[in-house]
Design a protein around this motif. Sequence first.
Motif, PDB file in Angstrom:
ATOM      1  N   ALA A   1       7.613  -1.809  -1.928  1.00  0.00           N
ATOM      2  CA  ALA A   1       6.175  -1.565  -1.797  1.00  0.00           C
ATOM      3  C   ALA A   1       5.377  -2.826  -2.106  1.00  0.00           C
ATOM      4  O   ALA A   1       4.331  -3.082  -1.486  1.00  0.00           O
ATOM      5  CB  ALA A   1       5.746  -0.425  -2.720  1.00  0.00           C
TER       6      ALA A   1
ATOM      7  N   ASP B   1       4.656  -5.034   0.850  1.00  0.00           N
ATOM      8  CA  ASP B   1       3.568  -4.594   1.723  1.00  0.00           C
ATOM      9  C   ASP B   1       2.201  -4.790   1.064  1.00  0.00           C
ATOM     10  O   ASP B   1       1.240  -5.210   1.717  1.00  0.00           O
ATOM     11  CB  ASP B   1       3.779  -3.131   2.095  1.00  0.00           C
ATOM     12  N   VAL B   2       2.130  -4.469  -0.225  1.00  0.00           N
ATOM     13  CA  VAL B   2       0.876  -4.646  -0.960  1.00  0.00           C
ATOM     14  C   VAL B   2       0.494  -6.122  -1.005  1.00  0.00           C
ATOM     15  O   VAL B   2      -0.662  -6.494  -0.761  1.00  0.00           O
ATOM     16  CB  VAL B   2       1.007  -4.069  -2.388  1.00  0.00           C
TER      17      VAL B   2
ATOM     18  N   ALA C   1       1.622  -1.524  -6.491  1.00  0.00           N
ATOM     19  CA  ALA C   1       2.790  -1.177  -5.673  1.00  0.00           C
ATOM     20  C   ALA C   1       3.507   0.038  -6.246  1.00  0.00           C
ATOM     21  O   ALA C   1       3.963   0.916  -5.507  1.00  0.00           O
ATOM     22  CB  ALA C   1       3.737  -2.371  -5.589  1.00  0.00           C
TER      23      ALA C   1
ATOM     24  N   LYS D   1       2.458   3.539  -5.232  1.00  0.00           N
ATOM     25  CA  LYS D   1       2.657   3.920  -3.833  1.00  0.00           C
ATOM     26  C   LYS D   1       4.078   4.373  -3.530  1.00  0.00           C
ATOM     27  O   LYS D   1       4.443   4.532  -2.357  1.00  0.00           O
ATOM     28  CB  LYS D   1       2.266   2.751  -2.922  1.00  0.00           C
TER      29      LYS D   1
ATOM     30  N   THR E   1      -1.189   3.836   2.372  1.00  0.00           N
ATOM     31  CA  THR E   1       0.207   3.790   1.946  1.00  0.00           C
ATOM     32  C   THR E   1       0.729   2.365   2.097  1.00  0.00           C
ATOM     33  O   THR E   1       0.133   1.553   2.819  1.00  0.00           O
ATOM     34  CB  THR E   1       1.081   4.729   2.785  1.00  0.00           C
ATOM     35  N   HIS E   2       1.847   2.089   1.447  1.00  0.00           N
ATOM     36  CA  HIS E   2       2.338   0.710   1.561  1.00  0.00           C
ATOM     37  C   HIS E   2       2.816   0.407   2.983  1.00  0.00           C
ATOM     38  O   HIS E   2       2.738  -0.742   3.449  1.00  0.00           O
ATOM     39  CB  HIS E   2       3.429   0.427   0.514  1.00  0.00           C
ATOM     40  N   ASN E   3       3.254   1.426   3.735  1.00  0.00           N
ATOM     41  CA  ASN E   3       3.640   1.198   5.124  1.00  0.00           C
ATOM     42  C   ASN E   3       2.426   0.849   5.984  1.00  0.00           C
ATOM     43  O   ASN E   3       2.497  -0.028   6.858  1.00  0.00           O
ATOM     44  CB  ASN E   3       4.336   2.437   5.687  1.00  0.00           C
TER      45      ASN E   3
ATOM     46  N   LEU F   1      -0.284  -0.580   4.889  1.00  0.00           N
ATOM     47  CA  LEU F   1      -0.671  -1.935   4.497  1.00  0.00           C
ATOM     48  C   LEU F   1       0.209  -2.973   5.177  1.00  0.00           C
ATOM     49  O   LEU F   1      -0.264  -4.036   5.587  1.00  0.00           O
ATOM     50  CB  LEU F   1      -0.578  -2.091   2.974  1.00  0.00           C
ATOM     51  N   SER F   2       1.491  -2.652   5.306  1.00  0.00           N
ATOM     52  CA  SER F   2       2.421  -3.569   5.968  1.00  0.00           C
ATOM     53  C   SER F   2       2.016  -3.800   7.417  1.00  0.00           C
ATOM     54  O   SER F   2       2.003  -4.943   7.903  1.00  0.00           O
ATOM     55  CB  SER F   2       3.842  -3.002   5.909  1.00  0.00           C
TER      56      SER F   2
END
Length: 315
Positions: free
Chosen positions: A160, A163-164, A199, A202, A253-255, A257-258
């Motif tokens: 996570a 991505d963050v 992170a 999440k 979500t971290h996804n 953000l990615s």
Amino acid sequence: MSREALVQLALETMACSQKELAAHIGVSPAQISKWKKGEHMSADMEVKLRTAAGIGEMDPDFIRWAGSLAHAEKWEKVIKYMAGIAYECAETGYDTEPLSDPDGSLCASTCRVLDEMGVERPDGFPEELDLDYETADMDELSHLLESNPYSSLIGKIYDALNDVYGFYAAYIADLIYDEKLDLFDTAACDIEPCLISLAATKVDVEENFARKTRSFTHRTNREFEEWLNVVKEQAFRCGVPLKAELIDLVNQTHNELSHSAEAESLGSNASRIHPDIYMNELLVGMRVIHQVLPAIMKKLGIDQEFELAPSSLSA
């Protein structure tokens, strides 16, 4: 670094009293008590206490979390291995600097986050993870790390964090370091050091394993919203456009953000303008009208007689 933890480790290693420790390093017993309460410690005294505790450069809080220096050294291998794997697997287009551990703080920050989430400190070091990480079979090692609740959660947090941090690098970092915004002495400086905490909010985790997850998540999100609003307000005052809604760092979500970070790194967002820019342009235009209109009305000689009927504003 916790001064209390360092003093306690020195006392335990030397198996002595505070008075004896004070005599050993050349200070008063009262000074030992002050350090245990958090008073500033000089670099010279820190070196003496580290020598007395026999911990070298390792963080005393991390050692206390692990239970002993020997266990801390083993956990350090696990953490560095998992950080390296996560670092190589980042898909945002940005290097996740915290995972490269440039200042040697990753182990300490990781155990701090686990503590704040309410995870019980490990009882010793799991035998199944006491391996040679350079020669072990990767598939078997991956299975073992995913099966252990501590290493499994750490791995999720690091994934996570990729991505963050990617979103932070894409949309926020340049604002933090923009001298025009002058954010260096504001709360915004807490954003980057605390990204690992964000992170951790999440990832999915069993509440019976991390008992304080809800309160930890609420507190962390609230702090980040405050810090990000400082950046947004200062950017608005200085006329610096935003390339994304910064609060997405908290809400997405971290996804998600990615995907946003990857789009920015690939240049897919080059033609997009954040709504804040339009709002800024609208407000600037309104200020101009507010300044110019009275002068025009005075020039026309209608400034005294003009009155706007409220009914004319209705649709």
